[in-house]
Write a protein that holds these residues in place. Structure first.
Motif, mmCIF file in Angstrom:
data_model
loop_
_atom_site.group_PDB
_atom_site.id
_atom_site.type_symbol
_atom_site.label_atom_id
_atom_site.label_comp_id
_atom_site.label_asym_id
_atom_site.label_seq_id
_atom_site.Cartn_x
_atom_site.Cartn_y
_atom_site.Cartn_z
ATOM 1 N N PHE A 119 -54.854 -21.321 10.007
ATOM 2 C CA PHE A 119 -53.599 -21.424 10.766
ATOM 3 C C PHE A 119 -52.406 -21.766 9.882
ATOM 4 O O PHE A 119 -51.328 -22.041 10.390
ATOM 5 N N VAL A 120 -52.591 -21.745 8.572
ATOM 6 C CA VAL A 120 -51.478 -21.983 7.649
ATOM 7 C C VAL A 120 -51.165 -20.677 6.929
ATOM 8 O O VAL A 120 -52.058 -20.039 6.383
ATOM 9 N N GLN A 121 -49.929 -20.265 6.972
ATOM 10 C CA GLN A 121 -49.521 -19.039 6.297
ATOM 11 C C GLN A 121 -48.742 -19.437 5.049
ATOM 12 O O GLN A 121 -47.608 -19.883 5.143
ATOM 13 N N PHE A 122 -49.393 -19.289 3.913
ATOM 14 C CA PHE A 122 -48.781 -19.723 2.658
ATOM 15 C C PHE A 122 -48.297 -18.509 1.877
ATOM 16 O O PHE A 122 -48.950 -17.466 1.888
ATOM 17 N N ASN A 123 -47.163 -18.634 1.237
ATOM 18 C CA ASN A 123 -46.620 -17.548 0.433
ATOM 19 C C ASN A 123 -46.308 -18.069 -0.966
ATOM 20 O O ASN A 123 -45.444 -18.921 -1.139
ATOM 21 N N HIS A 124 -47.014 -17.556 -1.977
ATOM 22 C CA HIS A 124 -46.774 -18.005 -3.349
ATOM 23 C C HIS A 124 -45.369 -17.642 -3.826
ATOM 24 O O HIS A 124 -44.718 -18.424 -4.486
ATOM 25 N N ARG A 125 -44.920 -16.412 -3.468
ATOM 26 C CA ARG A 125 -43.681 -15.893 -4.026
ATOM 27 C C ARG A 125 -42.503 -16.839 -3.801
ATOM 28 O O ARG A 125 -41.737 -17.139 -4.715
ATOM 29 N N ALA A 126 -42.404 -17.325 -2.541
ATOM 30 C CA ALA A 126 -41.278 -18.191 -2.200
ATOM 31 C C ALA A 126 -41.287 -19.461 -3.050
ATOM 32 O O ALA A 126 -40.224 -19.962 -3.438
ATOM 33 N N HIS A 127 -42.482 -19.956 -3.350
ATOM 34 C CA HIS A 127 -42.576 -21.202 -4.116
ATOM 35 C C HIS A 127 -42.227 -20.984 -5.575
ATOM 36 O O HIS A 127 -41.568 -21.824 -6.199
ATOM 37 N N ILE A 128 -42.670 -19.856 -6.136
ATOM 38 C CA ILE A 128 -42.325 -19.545 -7.533
ATOM 39 C C ILE A 128 -40.817 -19.306 -7.633
ATOM 40 O O ILE A 128 -40.156 -19.791 -8.562
ATOM 41 N N ALA A 129 -40.271 -18.593 -6.609
ATOM 42 C CA ALA A 129 -38.840 -18.292 -6.634
ATOM 43 C C ALA A 129 -38.010 -19.562 -6.510
ATOM 44 O O ALA A 129 -36.888 -19.634 -7.016
ATOM 45 N N ALA A 130 -38.567 -20.573 -5.820
ATOM 46 C CA ALA A 130 -37.841 -21.836 -5.663
ATOM 47 C C ALA A 130 -37.957 -22.712 -6.906
ATOM 48 O O ALA A 130 -37.471 -23.838 -6.907
ATOM 49 N N GLY A 131 -38.606 -22.203 -7.947
ATOM 50 C CA GLY A 131 -38.653 -22.929 -9.211
ATOM 51 C C GLY A 131 -39.843 -23.854 -9.369
ATOM 52 O O GLY A 131 -39.861 -24.714 -10.240
ATOM 53 N N LYS A 132 -40.835 -23.698 -8.486
ATOM 54 C CA LYS A 132 -42.044 -24.520 -8.626
ATOM 55 C C LYS A 132 -42.920 -23.937 -9.729
ATOM 56 O O LYS A 132 -43.002 -22.719 -9.907
ATOM 57 N N ASN A 133 -43.582 -24.825 -10.461
ATOM 58 C CA ASN A 133 -44.533 -24.362 -11.461
ATOM 59 C C ASN A 133 -45.937 -24.423 -10.887
ATOM 60 O O ASN A 133 -46.210 -25.213 -9.984
ATOM 61 N N CYS A 134 -46.820 -23.614 -11.446
ATOM 62 C CA CYS A 134 -48.205 -23.571 -10.961
ATOM 63 C C CYS A 134 -48.831 -24.961 -10.957
ATOM 64 O O CYS A 134 -49.511 -25.359 -10.016
ATOM 65 N N GLU A 135 -48.577 -25.732 -12.054
ATOM 66 C CA GLU A 135 -49.268 -27.014 -12.200
ATOM 67 C C GLU A 135 -48.759 -28.064 -11.211
ATOM 68 O O GLU A 135 -49.410 -29.083 -11.034
ATOM 69 N N ASP A 136 -47.610 -27.816 -10.559
ATOM 70 C CA ASP A 136 -47.133 -28.782 -9.572
ATOM 71 C C ASP A 136 -48.134 -28.953 -8.436
ATOM 72 O O ASP A 136 -48.241 -30.029 -7.850
ATOM 73 N N CYS A 137 -48.831 -27.853 -8.084
ATOM 74 C CA CYS A 137 -49.826 -27.950 -7.020
ATOM 75 C C CYS A 137 -51.250 -27.856 -7.551
ATOM 76 O O CYS A 137 -52.149 -28.494 -7.027
ATOM 77 N N HIS A 138 -51.461 -27.031 -8.578
ATOM 78 C CA HIS A 138 -52.832 -26.749 -9.006
ATOM 79 C C HIS A 138 -53.303 -27.643 -10.146
ATOM 80 O O HIS A 138 -54.425 -27.502 -10.618
ATOM 81 N N GLY A 139 -52.434 -28.519 -10.610
ATOM 82 C CA GLY A 139 -52.845 -29.448 -11.653
ATOM 83 C C GLY A 139 -52.785 -28.820 -13.038
ATOM 84 O O GLY A 139 -52.512 -27.629 -13.196
#
Lengths: 184, 246
Positions: A119-139
């Motif tokens: 029930f969660v719709q996650f979109n990677h693109r929006a997070h990368i575009a917002a300047g998040k780095n992979c390690e911010d969530c994935h360690g």
């Protein structure tokens, strides 16, 4: 009948029985909980630390992250592009599944590690575009071999960052803290 | 008893002042009642097939339905225009304040009524309070026969037993279009995407778009045909306009 049972439980042997039952239930529960904290078994014990250590970018193997909802797991063709030039691939026991997959043409069945509920719709693109780095969530992937989750991906983790990102901007907060942003 | 002064009047807007975001215009004169929208909606939104037994209990699941009306007594009946009915995405929705779990909340960003499936506990209060009767409830875990599970839409949650659901104005398409537009550094253009029902309608009876943009097709059609809202006397501030010439 019930009274006799209670009387029996109150004597030393009964207390020991109660203790054993309690310990059994408790240890099963702890074992069950520990299973949820373990990274799942992968077909290949993929060493993230080595690959990141060689300077390979996350987006090289997971290019979907910058384009769409799913980061994607690489197919054996992508692995083979580099690995067929490495002599040890032919002899290594750990890499045998990769060699088999390429020769037989059957895909490697990677097990996704970082998952959210249906029930969660996650979109990677929006997070990368917002300047998040992979390690911010994935360690920090330089420290792990097989991918592990540094934290539980629950709503508190997501919303914490969403509210922090919005800050004082009420319009952005409306958008980022809206139920319909992730749940539909 | 609550008096008028007890209510927070400043938050209540008149229908003339209220402008939503997404809206629809439905031309009942051209609707042929073919039910293509009903089928398309079911496919797009993973709506369960309830089967004959539950349908007999009146537990059919549709996010959009075609209502039919007729004039006169049998056998002298005359069919009047059909009426597609879906969630009106009210600006002042009767379903929202009654939910004890806050599962049906108003999206400030999209100006839509949301149904948050993971919050819903299944009291069905919202459905009972909806004047348009457009909500449907998952009475069981409905399974699709093979190979139909393969065509589930991955962008939409597959609901489980005990959860209320309703039309979302295809919010997954809204998000997709907004995400695409943002990645290209522009605004979502009018007519760039539409809902499943509007997309499939062979007679173009359903038009979807931004109602807060006077230039959009849906705003212009609403203005041209003087589209009317359903049950405006309830003050629901619905975002769907209907036209029926006769």
């Amino acid at each position: 009948m019930i009274k006799r049972l209670f009387d029996w439980l109150k004597q030393p042997l009964g207390l020991i029985a109660v203790g054993i039952v309690f310990l059994a239930v408790f240890s099963v529960a702890v074992y069950g909980l520990s299973l949820t904290q373990k990274a799942p078994d992968q077909p290949i014990q993929f060493p993230h630390n080595k690959h990141v250590g060689f300077g390979i970018q996350c987006l090289y193997c997971h290019p979907g992250a910058s384009k769409g909802p799913n980061a994607g797991l690489p197919s054996q063709a992508k692995c083979w592009a580099c690995h067929n030039q490495i002599a040890r691939t032919q002899t290594s026991e750990l890499l045998a599944p990769l060699k088999n997959a390429v020769e037989s043409g059957t895909p490697i069945q990677w097990v996704p590690v970082a998952q959210v509920p249906d029930f969660v719709q996650f979109n990677h693109r929006a997070h990368i575009a917002a300047g998040k780095n992979c390690e911010d969530c994935h360690g920090d992937m330089t420290k792990v071999t097989v991918a592990e989750n540094p934290q539980v991906f629950n709503m508190g983790f997501c919303l914490d960052c969403h509210v922090k990102t919005a800050g004082e901007d009420k319009v952005l907060l409306n958008k980022l803290a809206d139920c319909g942003t992730c749940h539909y | 008893m609550a008096t008028v002064t007890d209510l927070n009047i400043s938050e209540v807007k008149l229908s003339e002042e209220y402008v939503g975001k997404w809206g629809m215009f439905i031309n009942q004169d051209v609707c042929t009642g073919c039910q293509a929208c009903v089928a398309a909606c079911s496919m797009e939104n993973n709506i369960a097939f309830v089967g004959p037994e539950d349908a007999g209990y009146g537990r059919t699941m549709n996010w959009i339905r075609i209502e039919r009306f007729w004039d006169g007594e049998y056998p002298e009946i005359k069919m009047t225009s059909r009426q597609p009915m879906m969630c009106q995405q009210c600006g002042h929705a009767p379903c929202e304040p009654v939910c004890p779990a806050f599962a049906t909340v108003h999206s400030q960003a999209q100006q839509l009524n949301l149904q948050v499936y993971n919050r819903c506990v299944g009291t069905r209060y919202c459905a009972n309070n909806c004047p348009y009767q457009v909500r449907s409830f998952n009475w069981r875990d409905y399974k699709r026969p093979e190979p139909l599970p393969n065509q589930f839409n991955p962008d939409v949650t597959v609901r489980q037993r005990g959860v209320m659901e309703k039309c979302t104005f295809c919010i997954q398409r809204i998000h997709q279009a907004e995400d695409k537009a943002r990645s290209e550094g522009r605004e979502v253009a009018d007519g760039e995407f539409t809902t499943a029902c509007a997309q499939v309608c062979p007679a173009d009876a359903i038009t979807f778009g931004r109602v807060d943009n006077p230039e959009s097709l849906v705003s212009q059609l609403t203005k041209q045909y003087e589209g009317l809202k359903h049950l405006p006397e309830l003050g629901t501030l619905s975002n769907v306009s209907y036209f029926k010439g006769g």
